[in-house]
Design a protein around this motif. Structure first.
Motif, PDB file in Angstrom:
ATOM      1  N   UNK A   1       1.128  -1.728  -0.346  1.00  0.00           N
ATOM      2  CA  UNK A   1      -0.134  -0.096   0.069  1.00  0.00           C
ATOM      3  C   UNK A   1       0.673   0.711   0.173  1.00  0.00           C
TER       4      UNK A   1
ATOM      5  N   UNK B   1       2.566   2.039  -3.118  1.00  0.00           N
ATOM      6  CA  UNK B   1       1.668   2.550  -4.776  1.00  0.00           C
ATOM      7  C   UNK B   1       1.208   3.596  -4.261  1.00  0.00           C
TER       8      UNK B   1
ATOM      9  N   UNK C   1       0.060 -14.208  -4.139  1.00  0.00           N
ATOM     10  CA  UNK C   1      -0.740 -13.278  -5.291  1.00  0.00           C
ATOM     11  C   UNK C   1      -2.485 -13.835  -5.023  1.00  0.00           C
ATOM     12  N   UNK C   2      -1.347 -15.584  -4.963  1.00  0.00           N
ATOM     13  CA  UNK C   2      -2.572 -16.556  -5.614  1.00  0.00           C
ATOM     14  C   UNK C   2      -3.791 -16.814  -4.469  1.00  0.00           C
ATOM     15  N   UNK C   3      -3.429 -16.552  -3.525  1.00  0.00           N
ATOM     16  CA  UNK C   3      -3.907 -16.372  -1.751  1.00  0.00           C
ATOM     17  C   UNK C   3      -5.321 -15.460  -2.036  1.00  0.00           C
ATOM     18  N   UNK C   4      -4.916 -14.248  -3.135  1.00  0.00           N
ATOM     19  CA  UNK C   4      -5.458 -13.520  -2.414  1.00  0.00           C
ATOM     20  C   UNK C   4      -4.810 -12.842  -1.764  1.00  0.00           C
ATOM     21  N   UNK C   5      -3.252 -12.432  -1.146  1.00  0.00           N
ATOM     22  CA  UNK C   5      -2.467 -11.945   0.134  1.00  0.00           C
ATOM     23  C   UNK C   5      -2.264 -10.532  -0.580  1.00  0.00           C
ATOM     24  N   UNK C   6      -1.623 -11.055  -2.310  1.00  0.00           N
ATOM     25  CA  UNK C   6      -0.943  -9.479  -2.615  1.00  0.00           C
ATOM     26  C   UNK C   6      -1.475  -8.743  -3.905  1.00  0.00           C
ATOM     27  N   UNK C   7      -1.100  -7.602  -4.223  1.00  0.00           N
ATOM     28  CA  UNK C   7      -2.032  -7.120  -5.200  1.00  0.00           C
ATOM     29  C   UNK C   7      -1.348  -7.519  -6.225  1.00  0.00           C
ATOM     30  N   UNK C   8      -2.108  -8.169  -7.560  1.00  0.00           N
ATOM     31  CA  UNK C   8      -1.945  -8.514  -8.892  1.00  0.00           C
ATOM     32  C   UNK C   8      -1.466  -7.157  -9.585  1.00  0.00           C
TER      33      UNK C   8
ATOM     34  N   UNK D   1      -2.479  -6.697 -12.373  1.00  0.00           N
ATOM     35  CA  UNK D   1      -3.811  -6.048 -12.908  1.00  0.00           C
ATOM     36  C   UNK D   1      -4.648  -4.729 -12.083  1.00  0.00           C
ATOM     37  N   UNK D   2      -3.958  -5.268 -10.139  1.00  0.00           N
ATOM     38  CA  UNK D   2      -4.654  -4.599  -9.641  1.00  0.00           C
ATOM     39  C   UNK D   2      -4.136  -2.960  -9.172  1.00  0.00           C
TER      40      UNK D   2
ATOM     41  N   UNK E   1      -5.232   0.744 -10.391  1.00  0.00           N
ATOM     42  CA  UNK E   1      -4.908   2.202  -8.963  1.00  0.00           C
ATOM     43  C   UNK E   1      -4.110   3.467 -10.005  1.00  0.00           C
TER      44      UNK E   1
ATOM     45  N   UNK F   1      -8.044 -16.483  -5.618  1.00  0.00           N
ATOM     46  CA  UNK F   1      -7.382 -15.610  -5.028  1.00  0.00           C
ATOM     47  C   UNK F   1      -8.190 -14.180  -5.437  1.00  0.00           C
TER      48      UNK F   1
ATOM     49  N   UNK G   1      -6.321 -10.480   1.697  1.00  0.00           N
ATOM     50  CA  UNK G   1      -6.757  -9.333   2.211  1.00  0.00           C
ATOM     51  C   UNK G   1      -6.113  -7.809   1.017  1.00  0.00           C
TER      52      UNK G   1
END
Lengths: 264, 96
Positions: A147, A150, A179-186, A188-189, A193, B15, B19
């Motif tokens: 965060x 960025x 990223x795979x776990x959804x715990x890091x901005x990928x 595209x995210x 932004x 994914x 968080x």
């Protein structure tokens, strides 16, 4: 000859600007380009250490602009790739020892002789930032997918847009697992932004730490994920159409099922 | 494993639900403010002005009035104003 002067900047410190500058420089030089790296971080010299040429620094950028030596005398030639040179920063001077005009003149002078002048910008958006940006024709912004970097990258992009135009972005230290776990901005995210053009993604890689220890940047040794990423970035800068591997964290069906049944 | 846990695990395997969604929405929000460069007072003044301007012509519920700045890849930097209009039967509810 008039080369391209590119500033590597980020706003936030510690995201890998110096590492990126060293690797891109070596990457461009290994493609046969004549490259000079300017360490723009006056008072906090580091690019020499990352490149592994710290023992051969005699004069520095402050000596050059204050007329104590010729630019040629201050340049340190890389022993691995002979078309790469470093203009070291001064370690003892104050960070405002150089003004914008001096930096701009030096860059213009070096552009006469080199295909690429890569300028490693200090962290922050103060005088050192303004100097290095004024000396450049293009900008590369480095961020990590966290965060605060960025947010700071967004600020820097805003400042660059009013001077150099649209910068290109490198997302550094991307962890595929997170990223795979959804715990890091990928990717595209981050692009959603920041809304800038992506130059490349460098995965999180232990090899970068080892390379720093040895003073031998990752791009020199093929085979490491980060080194290969920097190699591709250098080729993109040269105008080659090198696709950016999708690192958006799409799992295979089997992996997804495994995660669903057995947790992370 | 409860049903909620199962749903969470399915989301994670794609994914989603991690968080990073929070990181993204927090960043988009804070960057809107950063990019606007308006102070809290200036934003409040703008809010009041818009509220008054609408009230000149329509009966609206001030409680439900919201003003927010949003950013998305397709429409950057938009201001969304939401004003619940109180409409009765018959002619429009002009307050003048």
């Amino acid at each position: 000859m008039s080369g391209r002067a590119i500033v590597v900047t980020s706003g936030k410190g510690g995201v890998g600007k110096t590492t990126a500058t060293a690797n891109i420089g070596l990457g461009l030089a290994s493609q046969g380009k004549k490259v000079v790296l300017i360490d723009g971080d006056i008072g906090l010299r580091n690019l020499d250490l990352i490149l592994g040429v710290e023992n051969r620094v005699v004069y520095n950028i402050v000596d050059v602009v204050s007329g104590r030596c010729q630019p040629r005398q201050a340049l340190v030639k890389d022993k691995r790739i002979s078309s790469l040179f470093l203009m070291p920063a001064s370690q003892i001077d104050e960070k405002d020892a150089i003004n914008t005009d001096q930096m701009r003149d030096l860059s213009a002078q070096l552009k006469e002789e080199f295909d690429f002048v890569l300028i490693d910008c200090p962290a922050g958006i103060e005088q050192g930032f303004r100097n290095t940006v004024a000396a450049a024709d293009e900008a590369i912004v480095v961020t990590t997918p966290d965060v605060s970097p960025v947010r700071d990258a967004d600020r820097v992009i805003g400042l660059l847009q009013s001077s150099l135009g649209e910068p290109q972005l490198i997302i550094n230290r991307m962890s595929m697992d997170m990223v795979k776990r959804g715990d890091m901005l990928d990717q595209q995210d981050v692009l959603d932004i920041l809304a800038v053009r992506l130059l490349g993604i460098v995965p999180e890689d232990e090899a970068v730490v080892i390379a720093g220890n040895k003073g031998a940047p990752v791009v020199l040794n093929g085979g490491s994920p980060s080194g290969d990423a920097y190699g591709r970035i250098a080729r993109r800068i040269l105008g080659e159409d090198v696709p950016i591997p999708e690192l958006n964290g799409h799992n295979s069906l089997a992996k997804r099922l495994g995660r669903i049944l057995f947790g992370r | 494993m409860t049903l909620t846990e199962l749903i969470q695990r399915i989301q994670h395997s794609f994914g989603k639900g991690g968080s990073k969604d929070e990181a993204k929405s927090r960043l988009l929000l804070v960057l809107q403010d950063d990019r606007l460069g308006l102070t809290a007072e200036e934003k409040e003044a703008l809010r009041q002005d818009i509220l008054e301007a609408i009230r000149k012509h329509l009966k609206i519920d001030a409680e439900g009035f919201t003003m927010e700045f949003v950013s998305s890849p397709t429409d950057q930097n938009k201001m969304h104003v939401s004003a619940p209009v109180q409409v009765g039967r018959g002619p429009a509810n002009f307050s003048k």
